[in-house]
Design an enzyme around this catalytic site. Structure first.
Site, mmCIF file in Angstrom:
data_model
loop_
_atom_site.group_PDB
_atom_site.id
_atom_site.type_symbol
_atom_site.label_atom_id
_atom_site.label_comp_id
_atom_site.label_asym_id
_atom_site.label_seq_id
_atom_site.Cartn_x
_atom_site.Cartn_y
_atom_site.Cartn_z
ATOM 1 N N GLY A 1 0.827 -1.213 0.000
ATOM 2 C CA GLY A 1 0.000 0.000 0.000
ATOM 3 C C GLY A 1 0.852 1.249 0.000
ATOM 4 O O GLY A 1 0.456 2.271 0.574
ATOM 5 N N GLY A 2 1.999 1.177 -0.647
ATOM 6 C CA GLY A 2 2.835 2.375 -0.797
ATOM 7 C C GLY A 2 2.377 3.205 -1.984
ATOM 8 O O GLY A 2 1.319 2.935 -2.575
ATOM 9 N N GLY B 1 2.054 1.126 -5.230
ATOM 10 C CA GLY B 1 0.944 0.169 -5.083
ATOM 11 C C GLY B 1 -0.410 0.844 -5.248
ATOM 12 O O GLY B 1 -1.269 0.377 -6.005
ATOM 13 N N ASN C 1 12.899 -1.290 -7.327
ATOM 14 C CA ASN C 1 14.117 -0.603 -7.733
ATOM 15 C C ASN C 1 15.284 -1.574 -7.631
ATOM 16 O O ASN C 1 15.217 -2.560 -6.913
ATOM 17 C CB ASN C 1 14.386 0.597 -6.815
ATOM 18 C CG ASN C 1 13.572 1.806 -7.237
ATOM 19 O OD1 ASN C 1 13.368 2.035 -8.428
ATOM 20 N ND2 ASN C 1 13.104 2.568 -6.263
ATOM 21 N N LYS D 1 17.331 1.984 -15.432
ATOM 22 C CA LYS D 1 16.652 2.528 -14.257
ATOM 23 C C LYS D 1 17.583 2.506 -13.045
ATOM 24 O O LYS D 1 17.615 3.455 -12.252
ATOM 25 C CB LYS D 1 15.380 1.708 -13.971
ATOM 26 C CG LYS D 1 14.545 2.229 -12.804
ATOM 27 C CD LYS D 1 13.788 3.490 -13.164
ATOM 28 C CE LYS D 1 13.156 4.190 -11.958
ATOM 29 N NZ LYS D 1 12.219 3.369 -11.223
ATOM 30 N N ASN E 1 18.636 5.658 -10.839
ATOM 31 C CA ASN E 1 18.433 5.650 -9.386
ATOM 32 C C ASN E 1 19.740 5.836 -8.622
ATOM 33 O O ASN E 1 19.770 6.504 -7.589
ATOM 34 C CB ASN E 1 17.803 4.329 -8.941
ATOM 35 C CG ASN E 1 16.303 4.301 -9.181
ATOM 36 O OD1 ASN E 1 15.656 5.345 -9.287
ATOM 37 N ND2 ASN E 1 15.741 3.106 -9.288
ATOM 38 N N ASN F 1 18.865 9.234 -6.697
ATOM 39 C CA ASN F 1 18.363 9.009 -5.337
ATOM 40 C C ASN F 1 19.342 9.417 -4.241
ATOM 41 O O ASN F 1 18.974 10.180 -3.347
ATOM 42 C CB ASN F 1 17.920 7.548 -5.175
ATOM 43 C CG ASN F 1 16.578 7.312 -5.840
ATOM 44 O OD1 ASN F 1 16.116 8.143 -6.612
ATOM 45 N ND2 ASN F 1 15.949 6.193 -5.548
ATOM 46 N N SER G 1 12.196 9.012 -3.814
ATOM 47 C CA SER G 1 11.746 8.101 -2.757
ATOM 48 C C SER G 1 12.793 8.013 -1.647
ATOM 49 O O SER G 1 12.451 7.908 -0.470
ATOM 50 C CB SER G 1 11.473 6.719 -3.334
ATOM 51 O OG SER G 1 12.642 6.222 -3.968
ATOM 52 N N GLU H 1 16.441 2.404 0.209
ATOM 53 C CA GLU H 1 16.795 1.301 -0.693
ATOM 54 C C GLU H 1 18.255 1.394 -1.144
ATOM 55 O O GLU H 1 18.589 0.927 -2.236
ATOM 56 C CB GLU H 1 15.866 1.324 -1.901
ATOM 57 C CG GLU H 1 14.420 1.026 -1.537
ATOM 58 C CD GLU H 1 13.598 0.685 -2.776
ATOM 59 O OE1 GLU H 1 13.286 -0.496 -2.977
ATOM 60 O OE2 GLU H 1 13.292 1.624 -3.536
#
Lengths: 300, 300
Positions: free
Chosen positions: A8-9, A12, A105, A183, A187, A191, A250, A262
């Site tokens: 449920g992030g 999602g 990711n 990707k 990232n 990030n 993120s 991450e």
């Protein structure tokens, strides 16, 4: 067609809203009962980049109470939660006929997928910019592609064709690794810089000193992956920075909220590739320890 | 004995209070008239590490209105303001009989000193921890040494002997470069890390990920200086971290207050030494651009 979205992030909830709009029977499987209750009661609210807000009724449940075998399982949890999901969900016999779709990711998860029993496994890369405002609200700030490719088995073109309007596109399996690498490189540049310096993605380009660091991080990721398309890969990174210029990455949001990031799946993965080749990657090492230091600082 | 202290920053005010306590006739030369007026009216308030607060009456003036030739000129401005001070003050004929004392971070200023006309020039390295609370108040958080050594000419031992109780000690000229290098190494490790990560000096040791970065920055500075005392030099850096553990470094305070930092005089100097020897110093390069990026970010 039944679709289970696991997690449920931000991603999602965004994907649950996409599949709901297409009329699929969507269930969001959450970690907490509170979020499931809230989503069942209030649905998902999606604010777009233009400020428009829409609400989608949704069915939600905590993960371990989800029993109906779905056609598709869209796994939208982070790398560091994946072990649990694979163990507790994907390996269950009743879900063995489902098609699994992994959206993470980094590339660490690719080594975990071969052990799964499912015949059809898909890996996807998301370029949408989205952030979570509350347990039932997201802000869809940047429109992007979702590159979908078979990791094992076949791909149901008719299903994905209908998702094209949300940016989905199917890529041939031989391109999967390249797409994920692209990707990963983006990232590994964007990030950690945005999280260390507390800036939006666009500042990686507009602050010339951050851009210098970005160039060096890029070079290390590029070399560690053994790519030979420096120019077009760098253009890809620049494009992502521009397209998500107003987004907070993120990783920056994780740091600001005192969550684990991450960094292992991103810079840690690049470092592990470098190590295998006896390459020192000092800039990547700096951001790796730097982000770990911020995680630790925020814990205290 | 007349002492002019140039610069109303934390170190300038601390030193002015030291020389005043010894009964010398001290004048603080400030950049702004406001600060000079405030100091003339309120004196210097010094809060010690134990919380005790003392006030010292002081005479202050803006720099260009100071005319009396002093016996000692203690130059307590930062590297990046030094050019102006040297041009506007030190070169004036009436100050040519004074002994100049330079107290700066880094070693860039050493190349500027040979052009000065004075017979007696001293360079000093300060390990006191002090921060400025207002234009007339400082917090003297860490007691340390002031290593004083001749750069040119003789040293008046009687004068410095009286200052011993404030941590001053005279070192032979042949040790000057080594002493300055030690401080430079400590600064090149502690200042950028604390400023980038927003932490007090002690966290460089207690956060293991910051310590890893510190070790790498140390190694680069150590190699670029061509030193051969790795172990004792690293012990010195650790000692400074411990002794000033509760301090916010000057670079962190500069970043927090939107001021230009001394990154050029510190990491920039290490980079220039490395460059001369064809050495790449990626960790030092990272913090150099990183601090520049923060300076730029805060300007906007």
């Amino acid at each position: 067609m039944k679709v289970a979205v696991i997690g449920g992030g931000a991603i999602g909830l965004l994907f649950a809203s996409f599949f709901t709009q297409e009329g699929y029977e969507v269930t969001v499987c959450t970690r907490t009962k509170d979020q499931a209750d809230l989503l069942n009661k209030e649905g998902i609210s999606v604010k777009t980049g233009t400020g428009e807000e829409k609400n989608y009724s949704i069915c939600a449940t905590v993960l371990h109470e989800y029993h109906e075998p779905p056609n598709y399982v869209i796994v939208c949890v982070k790398q560091n939660k994946l072990e649990t999901i694979i163990g507790e969900f994907c390996h269950k016999e009743k879900f063995q006929g489902s098609t699994l779709v992994f959206i993470q990711n980094g590339m660490n998860h690719l080594v975990k997928l071969p052990t799964l029993p499912q015949d059809n496994i898909i890996a996807a890369v998301v370029e949408h910019g989205v952030s979570k405002m509350s347990e039932s609200k997201i802000h869809h700030t940047g429109w992007g592609k979702v590159k979908v490719s078979s990791f094992r088995g076949s791909i149901e073109l008719l299903f994905w064709e209908r998702m094209k309007k949300y940016g989905f596109e199917v890529a041939p399996p031989e391109q999967l690794s390249g797409i994920m690498q692209e990707k990963l490189v983006a990232n590994s540049v964007i990030n950690p810089i945005t999280a260390l310096f507390g800036v939006k993605n666009g500042e990686v380009l507009t602050n010339p000193n951050l851009k210098r660091l970005a160039e060096r991080l890029f070079e290390e990721a590029y070399l560690s992956l053994g790519r030979t398309d420096r120019q077009s890969l760098w253009s890809y990174v620049l494009k992502i920075c521009r397209k998500t210029g107003k987004n907070r990455s993120s990783m920056l949001r994780d740091i600001d909220n005192g969550r684990e990031t991450e960094i292992d799946a991103i810079s840690g993965y690049v470092l592990s590739l470098g190590k295998k080749q006896g390459m020192e990657l000092p800039y990547t090492t700096f951001v790796y320890y730097g982000i770990k230091a911020l995680e630790q600082k925020n814990k205290v």
